[in-house]
Design a protein around this motif. Structure first.
Motif, PDB file in Angstrom:
ATOM      1  N   ASP A 215      14.167 -59.204  20.164  1.00 37.17           N
ATOM      2  CA  ASP A 215      12.962 -58.916  20.613  1.00 37.17           C
ATOM      3  C   ASP A 215      13.026 -58.568  21.945  1.00 37.17           C
ATOM      4  O   ASP A 215      14.033 -58.855  22.804  1.00 37.17           O
ATOM      5  CB  ASP A 215      11.586 -59.843  20.062  1.00 37.17           C
ATOM      6  CG  ASP A 215      12.113 -60.998  20.739  1.00 37.17           C
ATOM      7  OD1 ASP A 215      12.528 -61.292  21.740  1.00 37.17           O
ATOM      8  OD2 ASP A 215      11.811 -62.199  19.863  1.00 37.17           O
ATOM      9  N   GLN A 216      11.754 -58.072  22.528  1.00 39.59           N
ATOM     10  CA  GLN A 216      12.061 -57.592  24.182  1.00 39.59           C
ATOM     11  C   GLN A 216      12.396 -59.038  25.074  1.00 39.59           C
ATOM     12  O   GLN A 216      12.736 -58.768  26.117  1.00 39.59           O
ATOM     13  CB  GLN A 216      10.629 -57.215  24.326  1.00 39.59           C
ATOM     14  CG  GLN A 216      10.506 -55.580  24.027  1.00 39.59           C
ATOM     15  CD  GLN A 216       9.026 -54.944  24.415  1.00 39.59           C
ATOM     16  OE1 GLN A 216       8.122 -55.694  23.886  1.00 39.59           O
ATOM     17  NE2 GLN A 216       9.320 -54.018  24.912  1.00 39.59           N
ATOM     18  N   ALA A 217      11.883 -60.034  24.455  1.00 40.95           N
ATOM     19  CA  ALA A 217      11.954 -61.318  25.387  1.00 40.95           C
ATOM     20  C   ALA A 217      13.413 -61.688  25.444  1.00 40.95           C
ATOM     21  O   ALA A 217      13.721 -62.404  26.178  1.00 40.95           O
ATOM     22  CB  ALA A 217      11.178 -62.465  24.325  1.00 40.95           C
ATOM     23  N   GLU A 218      14.126 -60.981  24.583  1.00 34.26           N
ATOM     24  CA  GLU A 218      15.683 -61.438  24.660  1.00 34.26           C
ATOM     25  C   GLU A 218      16.337 -60.395  25.122  1.00 34.26           C
ATOM     26  O   GLU A 218      17.850 -60.210  25.327  1.00 34.26           O
ATOM     27  CB  GLU A 218      16.090 -61.545  23.115  1.00 34.26           C
ATOM     28  CG  GLU A 218      15.773 -62.709  22.271  1.00 34.26           C
ATOM     29  CD  GLU A 218      16.205 -62.800  20.816  1.00 34.26           C
ATOM     30  OE1 GLU A 218      16.647 -63.559  20.465  1.00 34.26           O
ATOM     31  OE2 GLU A 218      15.920 -61.592  20.282  1.00 34.26           O
ATOM     32  N   GLY A 219      15.455 -59.496  25.984  1.00 34.26           N
ATOM     33  CA  GLY A 219      16.340 -58.255  26.639  1.00 34.26           C
ATOM     34  C   GLY A 219      16.446 -57.050  25.744  1.00 34.26           C
ATOM     35  O   GLY A 219      16.894 -56.077  26.239  1.00 34.26           O
ATOM     36  N   PHE A 220      15.750 -56.919  24.521  1.00 31.62           N
ATOM     37  CA  PHE A 220      15.889 -55.836  23.862  1.00 31.62           C
ATOM     38  C   PHE A 220      14.765 -54.606  24.238  1.00 31.62           C
ATOM     39  O   PHE A 220      14.059 -54.685  24.436  1.00 31.62           O
ATOM     40  CB  PHE A 220      15.416 -56.126  22.154  1.00 31.62           C
ATOM     41  CG  PHE A 220      15.682 -55.103  21.416  1.00 31.62           C
ATOM     42  CD1 PHE A 220      16.889 -54.762  20.874  1.00 31.62           C
ATOM     43  CD2 PHE A 220      14.631 -54.415  20.852  1.00 31.62           C
ATOM     44  CE1 PHE A 220      17.078 -53.663  19.831  1.00 31.62           C
ATOM     45  CE2 PHE A 220      14.660 -53.246  19.996  1.00 31.62           C
ATOM     46  CZ  PHE A 220      15.757 -53.014  19.443  1.00 31.62           C
ATOM     47  N   ASP A 221      15.687 -53.741  24.919  1.00 31.49           N
ATOM     48  CA  ASP A 221      14.699 -52.623  25.404  1.00 31.49           C
ATOM     49  C   ASP A 221      14.719 -51.308  24.393  1.00 31.49           C
ATOM     50  O   ASP A 221      15.532 -50.505  24.355  1.00 31.49           O
ATOM     51  CB  ASP A 221      15.741 -52.176  26.540  1.00 31.49           C
ATOM     52  CG  ASP A 221      15.014 -51.197  27.472  1.00 31.49           C
ATOM     53  OD1 ASP A 221      13.922 -50.512  26.946  1.00 31.49           O
ATOM     54  OD2 ASP A 221      15.551 -50.782  28.628  1.00 31.49           O
ATOM     55  N   ILE A 222      13.549 -51.261  23.899  1.00 30.21           N
ATOM     56  CA  ILE A 222      13.368 -50.454  22.896  1.00 30.21           C
ATOM     57  C   ILE A 222      12.997 -49.081  23.446  1.00 30.21           C
ATOM     58  O   ILE A 222      13.456 -48.136  22.873  1.00 30.21           O
ATOM     59  CB  ILE A 222      11.880 -50.720  21.812  1.00 30.21           C
ATOM     60  CG1 ILE A 222      11.712 -49.590  21.002  1.00 30.21           C
ATOM     61  CG2 ILE A 222      10.652 -50.870  23.034  1.00 30.21           C
ATOM     62  CD1 ILE A 222      10.457 -49.980  20.053  1.00 30.21           C
TER      63      ILE A 222
ATOM     64  N   VAL B  31      22.598 -58.199  23.370  1.00 27.05           N
ATOM     65  CA  VAL B  31      21.148 -57.551  23.305  1.00 27.05           C
ATOM     66  C   VAL B  31      20.814 -56.633  24.466  1.00 27.05           C
ATOM     67  O   VAL B  31      20.536 -55.447  24.226  1.00 27.05           O
ATOM     68  CB  VAL B  31      19.965 -58.694  23.171  1.00 27.05           C
ATOM     69  CG1 VAL B  31      18.702 -58.063  23.251  1.00 27.05           C
ATOM     70  CG2 VAL B  31      20.066 -59.280  21.768  1.00 27.05           C
ATOM     71  N   PRO B  32      21.031 -56.907  25.552  1.00 26.21           N
ATOM     72  CA  PRO B  32      21.033 -55.835  26.876  1.00 26.21           C
ATOM     73  C   PRO B  32      21.786 -54.526  26.679  1.00 26.21           C
ATOM     74  O   PRO B  32      21.453 -53.657  27.265  1.00 26.21           O
ATOM     75  CB  PRO B  32      21.377 -56.913  28.256  1.00 26.21           C
ATOM     76  CG  PRO B  32      21.077 -58.158  27.583  1.00 26.21           C
ATOM     77  CD  PRO B  32      21.422 -58.361  26.071  1.00 26.21           C
TER      78      PRO B  32
ATOM     79  N   LEU C  77      24.804 -48.165  21.103  1.00 26.69           N
ATOM     80  CA  LEU C  77      24.319 -47.294  20.237  1.00 26.69           C
ATOM     81  C   LEU C  77      24.750 -45.721  20.384  1.00 26.69           C
ATOM     82  O   LEU C  77      25.128 -45.122  19.748  1.00 26.69           O
ATOM     83  CB  LEU C  77      22.808 -47.312  20.079  1.00 26.69           C
ATOM     84  CG  LEU C  77      22.136 -46.233  19.052  1.00 26.69           C
ATOM     85  CD1 LEU C  77      22.265 -46.843  17.425  1.00 26.69           C
ATOM     86  CD2 LEU C  77      20.564 -46.404  19.075  1.00 26.69           C
ATOM     87  N   GLY C  78      24.662 -45.852  21.765  1.00 26.87           N
ATOM     88  CA  GLY C  78      24.854 -44.282  22.472  1.00 26.87           C
ATOM     89  C   GLY C  78      26.579 -43.856  22.067  1.00 26.87           C
ATOM     90  O   GLY C  78      26.801 -42.785  22.100  1.00 26.87           O
ATOM     91  N   ALA C  79      27.177 -45.050  22.047  1.00 24.56           N
ATOM     92  CA  ALA C  79      28.520 -44.824  21.633  1.00 24.56           C
ATOM     93  C   ALA C  79      28.814 -44.567  20.180  1.00 24.56           C
ATOM     94  O   ALA C  79      29.817 -43.833  19.850  1.00 24.56           O
ATOM     95  CB  ALA C  79      29.532 -45.987  22.102  1.00 24.56           C
TER      96      ALA C  79
ATOM     97  N   ALA D 123       3.920 -47.054  22.917  1.00 21.24           N
ATOM     98  CA  ALA D 123       4.050 -47.130  24.308  1.00 21.24           C
ATOM     99  C   ALA D 123       5.012 -45.969  24.949  1.00 21.24           C
ATOM    100  O   ALA D 123       4.845 -45.503  25.631  1.00 21.24           O
ATOM    101  CB  ALA D 123       4.435 -48.670  24.858  1.00 21.24           C
ATOM    102  N   TYR D 124       5.909 -45.661  23.848  1.00 25.73           N
ATOM    103  CA  TYR D 124       6.891 -44.352  24.559  1.00 25.73           C
ATOM    104  C   TYR D 124       6.841 -43.233  23.500  1.00 25.73           C
ATOM    105  O   TYR D 124       7.413 -42.296  23.693  1.00 25.73           O
ATOM    106  CB  TYR D 124       8.269 -45.139  23.969  1.00 25.73           C
ATOM    107  CG  TYR D 124       8.631 -46.332  24.795  1.00 25.73           C
ATOM    108  CD1 TYR D 124       9.206 -46.273  26.072  1.00 25.73           C
ATOM    109  CD2 TYR D 124       8.736 -47.419  24.261  1.00 25.73           C
ATOM    110  CE1 TYR D 124       9.464 -47.505  26.961  1.00 25.73           C
ATOM    111  CE2 TYR D 124       8.804 -48.655  24.875  1.00 25.73           C
ATOM    112  CZ  TYR D 124       9.333 -48.648  26.350  1.00 25.73           C
ATOM    113  OH  TYR D 124       9.342 -49.725  26.853  1.00 25.73           O
TER     114      TYR D 124
END
Length: 510
Positions: free
Chosen positions: A148-155, A110-111, A117-119, A194-195
């Motif tokens: 989700d964000q709690a699992e380290g998902f950085d939107i 997840v992190p 995705l960039g690759a 937020a972004y």
């Protein structure tokens, strides 16, 4: 390992293979340290070394699949770097490994989703089909994971990658980047918002993309964002600003963009907002051009059929009346657009008044071009109701007067004149509208309409203050006339200045 000579590299590959065959040694613990070197060997000049490295990597990948405890994170970083290798076989191998990791890694990865995705996104447009297939499959796997964000998902990190790939030279990559915007927006609107400040402008700029497929996807993303009214206003204002600065985009893409927005956001909402903005447009020439474009889309697009139906009820329905008045305020920038709007609303009396109010300076080449388009549109299914009303000339005399008024404005040798005259010749005049000795029904029509005894065009005609509307139209047209005079005066002054400079130079030489 890439700096070692071929013999040393061959020795290391052999040694790795030997260690891998010893059951008591956990090679997966050493794998992150060996992985980078093994990938270097995949592009080695020696065919034998490439084969040995590939065999070793295949063995490792199989062990990873069978092992419950694997450090995916460290290896993922290496694989992401290798996905951009100029060597085709190295790219394919790294993407294949990433694909397996995404399926096997679960929460551990997840992190690293943004890096992965960039690759992946650039590889979706790779020249090699095998790489494209694996990259697309991996992309779908990644998008299907509900982290989700709690699992380290950085939107935010993923949005940075998607924004970066909007500038890719490859259409397929840009399309997939937009799919990620949609996915993240649907998955968590609050987190996405937020972004938004950092991605809204790039998304707006993407509306000028050379690909129609990309533009349509951009509009879908904007439609989701525009659920909040201030974003909707920003989008509409940006489009007007963009069309103002890029007339080619308006000409080539305007209809596509407007029609799609009408489907996604509602035709009435879109047209009302456009009209509100154009009422105060300072560039009168552009305002006229934009209104003419919107009017043509209104008269020809299947997506706007409901809007046309609502306008047809302008004289008998409150919603139709409000829409008519909303559009009329900006449609006044163009006489022909105003007349078209009146024909749609069946406000034939007012259409005739608008025609009668036109001055000599209003009837120019641009006006006649627009008039030619309208006459041809009168023969399309959109105006079938109007042509059928001609079956009852005694009931729709103001319609006849309007059409004859348009006919009188057309040059007699033009194709549009012949089309409209042919249509009017088919009108079945009754005893109440019998031809006079001049064999011209128009004089009789004039008498009937002026008497007002037979005007049944609008059962609730007084619902709209058309006298005020005519003043509004006249005021707007006077602004355009003054603008045109100022332009002509400026050109004359500029020409005079140039001529004066030329004469001065000639005099100086003599």
């Amino acid at each position: 390992m890439n700096v070692l000579n071929p013999y040393v590299r061959q020795f290391l590959v052999g040694w790795i293979t030997v260690l891998d065959s010893v059951p008591d040694i956990d090679m997966l613990g050493f794998l992150p340290d060996f992985l980078d070197g093994l990938f270097n060997m995949l592009s080695d000049s020696s065919h034998e070394i490439r084969q040995q490295a590939d065999a070793a990597l295949s063995e490792f990948l199989q062990e990873i699949k069978n092992s419950p405890n694997v450090d995916y994170g460290r290896m993922a970083e290496i694989l992401v770097r290798r996905a951009g290798s100029p060597d085709e076989f190295t790219r394919l191998t790294s993407i294949t490994w990433i694909n397996e990791f995404v399926k096997l890694g679960g929460e551990q990865l997840v992190p690293y989703y943004a890096d992965i995705l960039g690759a992946i996104l650039p590889c979706i447009s790779d020249e090699e089909e095998k790489i494209r297939v694996v990259a697309r499959e991996t992309n779908e796997e990644l998008r299907a994971i509900k982290a989700d964000q709690a699992e380290g998902f950085d939107i935010g990190a993923i949005l940075v990658i998607a924004k970066r790939e909007l500038n890719s030279e490859h259409e397929a990559t840009r399309i997939e980047a937009l799919h990620w915007f949609s996915t993240l927006l649907v998955r968590g609107r609050a987190e996405f918002s937020a972004y938004l400040d950092g991605i809204f402008e790039p998304l707006l700029n993407a509306l000028s993309d050379p690909s129609d497929a990309v533009v349509l996807l951009v509009l879908e993303v904007h439609a989701r964002i525009a659920e909040e009214y201030h974003h909707f206003q920003h989008l509409m204002s940006y489009l007007i600003h963009t069309f103002h600065n890029n007339h080619v985009l308006l000409e080539k893409r305007g209809a596509l963009i407007v029609r799609r927005l009408c489907v996604l956001l509602g035709a009435e909402k879109v047209y009302r907002e456009f009209s509100t903005i154009l009422q105060t447009e300072g560039d009168l020439d552009f305002a006229s051009t934009m209104v003419q474009a919107l009017n043509l889309i209104l008269l020809t697009s299947t997506e706007l059929a409901e809007l046309r139906s609502l306008l047809k009820k302008s004289l008998v329905d409150t919603c139709g009346k409000d829409l008519f008045l909303s559009l009329y305020a900006s449609w006044c920038h163009s006489p022909m657009a105003t007349i078209s709007l009146c024909l749609l609303a069946q406000a034939y009396n007012h259409a005739s008044s608008v025609i009668q109010s036109l001055g000599e300076e209003d009837i120019n080449v641009k006006f006649l071009v627009q008039l030619d388009k309208l006459i041809r549109l009168l023969e399309t299914p959109v105006f079938a109701y109007l042509r059928l009303q001609l079956l009852e000339p005694g009931k729709h005399t103001w319609l006849l007067k309007t059409l004859y008024g348009l006919l009188m404005l057309l040059p007699q040798q033009s194709a549009a004149f012949k089309i409209l005259r042919t249509r009017l010749k088919t009108v079945p005049f009754s005893e109440n509208l019998k031809r006079t000795s001049s064999a011209n029904p128009y004089s009789q029509i004039l008498q009937v309409t002026e008497d007002g005894n037979r005007n049944q065009d609008a059962p609730n005609y007084s619902a709209i203050d058309f006298s005020s509307r005519l003043q509004q139209f006249g005021s707007m047209q006077q602004q355009h006339r003054n603008h045109l005079k100022n332009q002509l005066q400026s050109r004359k002054s500029a020409s005079a200045a140039v001529l004066s400079q030329v004469l001065f130079c000639l005099h100086s030489r003599s």
